[in-house]
Scaffold this motif. Sequence first.
Motif, PDB file in Angstrom:
ATOM      1  N   SER A 196       0.717  -1.108   0.057  1.00 41.63           N
ATOM      2  CA  SER A 196       0.149  -0.165  -0.196  1.00 41.63           C
ATOM      3  C   SER A 196       0.765   1.260   0.047  1.00 41.63           C
ATOM      4  O   SER A 196       0.414   2.239  -0.617  1.00 41.63           O
ATOM      5  N   LEU A 197       1.881   1.263   0.598  1.00 41.37           N
ATOM      6  CA  LEU A 197       2.922   2.391   0.621  1.00 41.37           C
ATOM      7  C   LEU A 197       3.561   2.695  -0.689  1.00 41.37           C
ATOM      8  O   LEU A 197       3.785   3.644  -0.979  1.00 41.37           O
ATOM      9  N   LYS A 198       3.799   1.465  -1.504  1.00 39.64           N
ATOM     10  CA  LYS A 198       4.127   2.002  -2.816  1.00 39.64           C
ATOM     11  C   LYS A 198       2.932   2.629  -3.530  1.00 39.64           C
ATOM     12  O   LYS A 198       3.212   3.218  -4.350  1.00 39.64           O
ATOM     13  N   LYS A 199       1.862   1.658  -3.435  1.00 38.08           N
ATOM     14  CA  LYS A 199       0.470   2.062  -4.425  1.00 38.08           C
ATOM     15  C   LYS A 199       0.367   3.631  -4.263  1.00 38.08           C
ATOM     16  O   LYS A 199      -0.180   4.292  -4.853  1.00 38.08           O
ATOM     17  N   ASP A 200       0.540   4.040  -2.793  1.00 37.11           N
ATOM     18  CA  ASP A 200       0.314   5.356  -2.503  1.00 37.11           C
ATOM     19  C   ASP A 200       1.343   6.319  -2.787  1.00 37.11           C
ATOM     20  O   ASP A 200       1.217   7.563  -2.520  1.00 37.11           O
ATOM     21  N   ARG A 201       2.386   5.906  -3.395  1.00 37.93           N
ATOM     22  CA  ARG A 201       3.481   6.564  -3.848  1.00 37.93           C
ATOM     23  C   ARG A 201       4.259   7.088  -2.595  1.00 37.93           C
ATOM     24  O   ARG A 201       4.815   8.414  -2.807  1.00 37.93           O
ATOM     25  N   VAL A 202       4.218   6.524  -1.494  1.00 42.62           N
ATOM     26  CA  VAL A 202       5.051   7.161  -0.309  1.00 42.62           C
ATOM     27  C   VAL A 202       6.489   6.763  -0.459  1.00 42.62           C
ATOM     28  O   VAL A 202       7.380   7.352  -0.266  1.00 42.62           O
ATOM     29  N   LEU A 203       6.662   5.435  -1.225  1.00 50.18           N
ATOM     30  CA  LEU A 203       7.942   4.818  -1.429  1.00 50.18           C
ATOM     31  C   LEU A 203       8.026   4.397  -2.605  1.00 50.18           C
ATOM     32  O   LEU A 203       7.206   4.279  -3.717  1.00 50.18           O
ATOM     33  N   ARG A 204       9.192   4.059  -3.317  1.00 51.33           N
ATOM     34  CA  ARG A 204       9.560   3.630  -4.576  1.00 51.33           C
ATOM     35  C   ARG A 204      10.560   2.557  -4.500  1.00 51.33           C
ATOM     36  O   ARG A 204      11.568   2.768  -3.419  1.00 51.33           O
ATOM     37  N   VAL A 205      10.453   1.583  -5.245  1.00 56.89           N
ATOM     38  CA  VAL A 205      11.506   0.414  -5.010  1.00 56.89           C
ATOM     39  C   VAL A 205      12.325   0.325  -6.364  1.00 56.89           C
ATOM     40  O   VAL A 205      11.915   0.628  -7.465  1.00 56.89           O
ATOM     41  N   PHE A 206      13.560  -0.064  -6.182  1.00 57.12           N
ATOM     42  CA  PHE A 206      14.742   0.173  -7.157  1.00 57.12           C
ATOM     43  C   PHE A 206      15.366  -1.318  -7.233  1.00 57.12           C
ATOM     44  O   PHE A 206      15.620  -1.775  -5.929  1.00 57.12           O
ATOM     45  N   LYS A 207      15.663  -1.692  -8.408  1.00 51.64           N
ATOM     46  CA  LYS A 207      16.669  -3.095  -8.322  1.00 51.64           C
ATOM     47  C   LYS A 207      17.879  -2.573  -8.477  1.00 51.64           C
ATOM     48  O   LYS A 207      18.224  -1.481  -9.138  1.00 51.64           O
ATOM     49  N   LEU A 208      18.843  -3.314  -7.460  1.00 55.38           N
ATOM     50  CA  LEU A 208      20.257  -2.948  -7.414  1.00 55.38           C
ATOM     51  C   LEU A 208      21.249  -4.061  -8.055  1.00 55.38           C
ATOM     52  O   LEU A 208      20.663  -5.145  -7.990  1.00 55.38           O
ATOM     53  N   ASN A 209      22.223  -3.641  -8.468  1.00 48.97           N
ATOM     54  CA  ASN A 209      23.343  -4.689  -9.098  1.00 48.97           C
ATOM     55  C   ASN A 209      24.423  -5.232  -8.125  1.00 48.97           C
ATOM     56  O   ASN A 209      24.997  -5.886  -8.803  1.00 48.97           O
TER      57      ASN A 209
END
Length: 248
Positions: free
Chosen positions: A65-78
């Motif tokens: 829900s935090l991602k959908k509410d655009r409070v957070l964003r997730v990134f893939k790391l190498n």
Amino acid sequence: MAEPWPPYSSSSRGKKKRPRSPNDDATSSQGRTENSTSLEDNLIFSDTLIALQLMRTQFPKLEKSLKKDRVLRVFKLNTGQDDHAIMFMDDYLKQMESAVRRSKGKNQDCSEVFEWFEKYVLPSKLDVSIDHLELCSLLSHGGDARDKHITLLMNAGLLTRQLIDPNMYWFSIPSIGPILKGLTQGRKEVLSLLNRRKYKEMLLSSLEKTRLRLSPLDVRFHLRDLIGSGQIKTVQTATGLLARVSTD
């Protein structure tokens, strides 16, 4: 886990003077909890958002829900197959703003793409990656998107091309390179410290006071990362939590 900034990197199963990062200002902003308490006292949280605010450079679980509410964003790391970064959206936008200023200073041509990216791509695409056709389609809501626009986004550090599929891009965090280097080196340094011990273990309260030589990140950042990924396990003893290299 810097950012990110540093980003809040995590294995999906998170002295030299520490360089100042763009997240330093955000960390002390009003309404945010300072990461100043003992790691041993804060290994378990009942509220995800509070945990994230406390562990801005740590690796908690992420509620969808935090991602959908655009409070957070997730990134893939190498830095590992299952490594991801969790970043507060407002911190990411500040980091993006700095990257855009640097890019515009070098080249004014096609700079309108940054506005298109923020207005049409980021709100619509919450995944860690996006394919070329979808990217162009979303950008086209702002104007005639061309390859030179995408190149500008990549040069600014907002996108990286996947090596396996050149038609796919990872969303990325600008200027994250030094943090990823520190993440990798810090992991090795903490594990090396424990492995040199007779029983490959150490009280967590003592370990978290260690000053790392090879990473600009707080040692508690690395401890949460290693505990979360299963490379270190904790054992309760009469004198406190014991951190031990996992043999599983």
